[in-house]
Design a protein around this motif. Structure first.
Motif, PDB file in Angstrom:
ATOM      1  N   ARG A 136      11.792 -74.268  -4.821  1.00 25.97           N
ATOM      2  CA  ARG A 136      12.208 -73.512  -6.004  1.00 25.97           C
ATOM      3  C   ARG A 136      11.064 -73.349  -7.014  1.00 25.97           C
ATOM      4  O   ARG A 136      11.089 -73.889  -8.114  1.00 25.97           O
ATOM      5  N   LEU A 137      10.051 -72.598  -6.575  1.00 26.02           N
ATOM      6  CA  LEU A 137       8.936 -72.300  -7.473  1.00 26.02           C
ATOM      7  C   LEU A 137       9.459 -71.616  -8.729  1.00 26.02           C
ATOM      8  O   LEU A 137      10.414 -70.841  -8.685  1.00 26.02           O
ATOM      9  N   LYS A 138       8.798 -71.884  -9.843  1.00 26.67           N
ATOM     10  CA  LYS A 138       9.296 -71.430 -11.144  1.00 26.67           C
ATOM     11  C   LYS A 138       9.523 -69.923 -11.191  1.00 26.67           C
ATOM     12  O   LYS A 138      10.529 -69.448 -11.717  1.00 26.67           O
ATOM     13  N   ARG A 139       8.599 -69.138 -10.638  1.00 29.49           N
ATOM     14  CA  ARG A 139       8.743 -67.685 -10.733  1.00 29.49           C
ATOM     15  C   ARG A 139       9.858 -67.140  -9.839  1.00 29.49           C
ATOM     16  O   ARG A 139      10.227 -65.976  -9.954  1.00 29.49           O
ATOM     17  N   PHE A 140      10.379 -67.978  -8.939  1.00 31.40           N
ATOM     18  CA  PHE A 140      11.488 -67.542  -8.087  1.00 31.40           C
ATOM     19  C   PHE A 140      12.849 -67.973  -8.616  1.00 31.40           C
ATOM     20  O   PHE A 140      13.880 -67.575  -8.070  1.00 31.40           O
ATOM     21  N   ILE A 141      12.868 -68.806  -9.666  1.00 36.41           N
ATOM     22  CA  ILE A 141      14.159 -69.226 -10.220  1.00 36.41           C
ATOM     23  C   ILE A 141      14.358 -68.668 -11.628  1.00 36.41           C
ATOM     24  O   ILE A 141      15.284 -69.046 -12.332  1.00 36.41           O
ATOM     25  N   SER A 142      13.475 -67.765 -12.016  1.00 38.05           N
ATOM     26  CA  SER A 142      13.588 -67.128 -13.332  1.00 38.05           C
ATOM     27  C   SER A 142      14.895 -66.355 -13.447  1.00 38.05           C
ATOM     28  O   SER A 142      15.445 -65.861 -12.456  1.00 38.05           O
ATOM     29  N   ARG A 143      15.376 -66.235 -14.663  1.00 38.23           N
ATOM     30  CA  ARG A 143      16.619 -65.485 -14.902  1.00 38.23           C
ATOM     31  C   ARG A 143      16.469 -64.003 -14.584  1.00 38.23           C
ATOM     32  O   ARG A 143      17.460 -63.298 -14.416  1.00 38.23           O
ATOM     33  N   ASP A 144      15.221 -63.528 -14.500  1.00 38.16           N
ATOM     34  CA  ASP A 144      14.996 -62.130 -14.089  1.00 38.16           C
ATOM     35  C   ASP A 144      15.678 -61.836 -12.761  1.00 38.16           C
ATOM     36  O   ASP A 144      16.090 -60.702 -12.497  1.00 38.16           O
ATOM     37  N   LEU A 145      15.733 -62.855 -11.898  1.00 35.34           N
ATOM     38  CA  LEU A 145      16.205 -62.647 -10.531  1.00 35.34           C
ATOM     39  C   LEU A 145      17.661 -63.043 -10.324  1.00 35.34           C
ATOM     40  O   LEU A 145      18.139 -63.049  -9.180  1.00 35.34           O
ATOM     41  N   ASP A 146      18.369 -63.365 -11.380  1.00 39.39           N
ATOM     42  CA  ASP A 146      19.778 -63.748 -11.237  1.00 39.39           C
ATOM     43  C   ASP A 146      20.570 -62.628 -10.565  1.00 39.39           C
ATOM     44  O   ASP A 146      20.388 -61.449 -10.881  1.00 39.39           O
ATOM     45  N   GLY A 147      21.446 -63.031  -9.639  1.00 39.88           N
ATOM     46  CA  GLY A 147      22.305 -62.047  -8.979  1.00 39.88           C
ATOM     47  C   GLY A 147      21.647 -61.440  -7.759  1.00 39.88           C
ATOM     48  O   GLY A 147      21.014 -62.123  -6.947  1.00 39.88           O
ATOM     49  N   ALA A 317       2.775 -64.449 -23.310  1.00 36.28           N
ATOM     50  CA  ALA A 317       3.991 -64.386 -24.129  1.00 36.28           C
ATOM     51  C   ALA A 317       5.136 -65.100 -23.427  1.00 36.28           C
ATOM     52  O   ALA A 317       5.875 -65.879 -24.037  1.00 36.28           O
ATOM     53  N   ASN A 318       5.287 -64.852 -22.135  1.00 39.36           N
ATOM     54  CA  ASN A 318       6.351 -65.505 -21.372  1.00 39.36           C
ATOM     55  C   ASN A 318       6.112 -67.005 -21.273  1.00 39.36           C
ATOM     56  O   ASN A 318       7.046 -67.804 -21.389  1.00 39.36           O
ATOM     57  N   ILE A 319       4.872 -67.390 -21.051  1.00 41.62           N
ATOM     58  CA  ILE A 319       4.530 -68.812 -20.923  1.00 41.62           C
ATOM     59  C   ILE A 319       4.899 -69.578 -22.190  1.00 41.62           C
ATOM     60  O   ILE A 319       5.328 -70.738 -22.128  1.00 41.62           O
ATOM     61  N   THR A 320       4.756 -68.934 -23.338  1.00 47.01           N
ATOM     62  CA  THR A 320       5.057 -69.611 -24.610  1.00 47.01           C
ATOM     63  C   THR A 320       6.512 -69.433 -25.040  1.00 47.01           C
ATOM     64  O   THR A 320       6.852 -69.719 -26.186  1.00 47.01           O
ATOM     65  N   GLY A 321       7.352 -68.963 -24.126  1.00 46.98           N
ATOM     66  CA  GLY A 321       8.785 -68.924 -24.402  1.00 46.98           C
ATOM     67  C   GLY A 321       9.318 -67.634 -24.975  1.00 46.98           C
ATOM     68  O   GLY A 321      10.501 -67.553 -25.340  1.00 46.98           O
ATOM     69  N   LYS A 322       8.482 -66.609 -25.079  1.00 47.35           N
ATOM     70  CA  LYS A 322       8.958 -65.327 -25.577  1.00 47.35           C
ATOM     71  C   LYS A 322       9.871 -64.671 -24.533  1.00 47.35           C
ATOM     72  O   LYS A 322       9.841 -65.008 -23.350  1.00 47.35           O
ATOM     73  N   LYS A 323      10.627 -63.698 -24.981  1.00 48.78           N
ATOM     74  CA  LYS A 323      11.592 -63.047 -24.092  1.00 48.78           C
ATOM     75  C   LYS A 323      10.926 -62.116 -23.086  1.00 48.78           C
ATOM     76  O   LYS A 323      11.494 -61.790 -22.045  1.00 48.78           O
ATOM     77  N   LEU A 324       9.717 -61.679 -23.351  1.00 45.54           N
ATOM     78  CA  LEU A 324       9.047 -60.704 -22.501  1.00 45.54           C
ATOM     79  C   LEU A 324       8.818 -61.231 -21.091  1.00 45.54           C
ATOM     80  O   LEU A 324       8.309 -62.338 -20.900  1.00 45.54           O
ATOM     81  N   ARG A 368       7.896 -56.203 -28.551  1.00 46.06           N
ATOM     82  CA  ARG A 368       7.065 -56.761 -29.615  1.00 46.06           C
ATOM     83  C   ARG A 368       6.319 -58.011 -29.176  1.00 46.06           C
ATOM     84  O   ARG A 368       5.307 -58.378 -29.774  1.00 46.06           O
ATOM     85  N   ALA A 369       6.804 -58.669 -28.153  1.00 44.99           N
ATOM     86  CA  ALA A 369       6.163 -59.914 -27.713  1.00 44.99           C
ATOM     87  C   ALA A 369       4.861 -59.668 -26.966  1.00 44.99           C
ATOM     88  O   ALA A 369       4.032 -60.577 -26.833  1.00 44.99           O
ATOM     89  N   CYS A 370       4.649 -58.443 -26.483  1.00 53.07           N
ATOM     90  CA  CYS A 370       3.462 -58.149 -25.672  1.00 53.07           C
ATOM     91  C   CYS A 370       2.196 -58.199 -26.511  1.00 53.07           C
ATOM     92  O   CYS A 370       2.127 -57.616 -27.598  1.00 53.07           O
TER      93      CYS A 370
END
Length: 438
Positions: A136-147, A317-324, A368-370
């Motif tokens: 379960r690598l981090k980039r494969f369990i991201s919420r981006d991929l839910d569903g 931005a993503n690494i520091t917890g932003k929504k982007l 805006r996070a970019c």
């Protein structure tokens, strides 16, 4: 009975090909909803990009181990499909191993090469399934991929394992019937891997073996036709679109932002009205609010996205917890295109649905996070640029809606009034040098 099988195969192939062509036609139409853009310059460089990025997977080799495993699956998909040509011709003409008499001993070498790749594909698919579902690598369990996106990747890996297993089973039973001297199964020489499976079938009758071989043959080719039609609905469409996307990739240095001539002209005409053409009309829009204002290349990028998440993993931005999440930007753009395409299919032309890519699919907070650092563009293995879409949407947000944080508005005001981001008048800007010499 033999002719019925040929007719059935031709019907299956024709229906599968028609369905695939229809869906691909819809995707092409959706991509061309974007603004026109000429990307045909410097063909030599473009062909080089196609060979290095799409065929050679150059960027993947930043992580050599994963790159080699991905190359095994990729080569397996491309090369083993050459064997599918023989299966298709056998199905049409009612023959069996049509190329064997033509190629002679070379045929055995080819099939053994295909089997080597098939075993490699199975092993790598197992490793990739483990990376996604056990490690379960981090980039494969991201919420981006839910569903659906997470399931999609697993479905493809399972399907490839099944198709390669059917290929080996078909060859193993074929080999057993060859060794028994069955009249319809001509000698082709020993098959490297499937030959090891032949002891499993030694106690069966010829009739049973023929039934197993034919069943594996039909399931294998039917599975390939099903996979073909699943492809346009899956992230694995990049198998096809990586090639045109690499060819049409931008050749400018990364980080170079495109100027907005519409803004430049508006400022020029305001400062020097005499330069304005007699028929000058104000621009219809600044930036992009929906897919129709994006370039067709931006839309091709969205359909080419592999959803691998390397862009998001590299995004500060993503690494520091932003929504982007740059991956989510591409997925959302593709979702919008699919919805617009369904709208067109239903109404024969697009009917306004009160939705736009900006706000309804991609939020202001994400844009805006970019930081426009280009890390996502550099990380993408197929030369996709989420940054271009982010910039166009952000331009619309600011230029069309005057929607910007207060800090940005202060900077804009200073540039407008003082011709610099700082709150100092032009007359005071060199005062520091005078004080330095005092």
């Amino acid at each position: 009975m033999h002719y019925l099988q040929q007719i059935g195969f031709v019907l299956l192939a024709a229906i599968a090909t028609w369905m695939f062509a229809k869906k691909i036609g819809g995707i092409r139409r959706n991509i061309l909803l974007g603004k026109d853009e000429n990307l045909n310059d410097q063909p030599a460089k473009r062909w080089r990009n196609l060979l290095l990025l799409a065929l050679g997977q150059k960027k993947m080799f930043k992580n050599p181990l994963v790159a080699v495993m991905h190359l095994v699956i990729y080569a397996g998909f491309i090369i083993i499909n050459l064997e599918v040509l023989e299966i298709v011709l056998d199905g049409i003409f009612g023959t069996h191993r049509l190329f064997a008499p033509v190629l002679g001993s070379l045929y055995n070498w080819l099939i053994n090469g295909f089997e080597f790749l098939a075993v490699g594909v199975i092993l790598v698919c197992v490793v990739f399934l483990a990376r996604r579902n056990i490690i379960r690598l981090k980039r494969f369990i991201s919420r981006d991929l839910d569903g659906w996106p997470r399931s999609d990747a697993n479905y493809i890996l399972f399907t490839e394992i099944v198709l390669m297993s059917l290929f080996l089973t078909m060859n193993a039973v074929d080999q057993t019937l060859q060794l028994r001297g069955n009249e319809h199964y001509h000698q082709t020489g020993a098959f490297l891997f499937s030959h090891l499976l032949t002891p499993l079938f030694n106690g069966m009758s010829d009739g049973t073996l023929v039934a197993i071989e034919r069943t594996a043959w039909w399931l294998h080719i039917a599975g390939i036709f099903a996979f073909l039609n699943y492809l346009p609905y899956s992230k694995h469409l990049h198998i096809l679109l990586a090639f045109p996307n690499a060819y049409y990739t931008r050749l400018e240095p990364q980080g170079k932002m495109k100027n907005m001539p519409a803004v430049q002209n508006e400022v020029l005409y305001a400062m020097q009205p005499e330069t304005a053409p007699a028929d000058a009309a104000p621009p219809a829009h600044f930036g992009a609010k929906d897919i129709f204002e994006l370039s067709w290349k931006n839309l091709l990028d969205a359909y080419s996205c592999t959803e691998c998440g390397r862009c998001t993993a590299a995004c500060p931005a993503n690494i520091t917890g932003k929504k982007l999440s740059p991956r989510k930007i591409m997925m959302s753009t593709r979702d919008r295109m699919e919805d617009v395409g369904a709208n067109i299919d239903l109404n024969k032309a697009f009917v306004a649905d009160s939705k736009t890519l900006l706000h309804d699919y991609i939020s202001v907070e994400e844009l805006r996070a970019c930081t426009t650092c280009n890390a996502c563009v550099e990380a993408c293995p197929v030369s996709i640029s989420p940054l271009e879409i982010i910039l166009e949407l952000r331009r619309s947000l600011i230029m069309e809606e005057s929607n910007a944080p207060q800090e940005w508005n202060g900077t804009f005001s200073n540039i407008e009034n003082n011709f610099a981001p700082w709150k100092f008048s032009p007359d005071d800007r060199d005062r520091w040098a005078v004080e330095l010499n005092a």
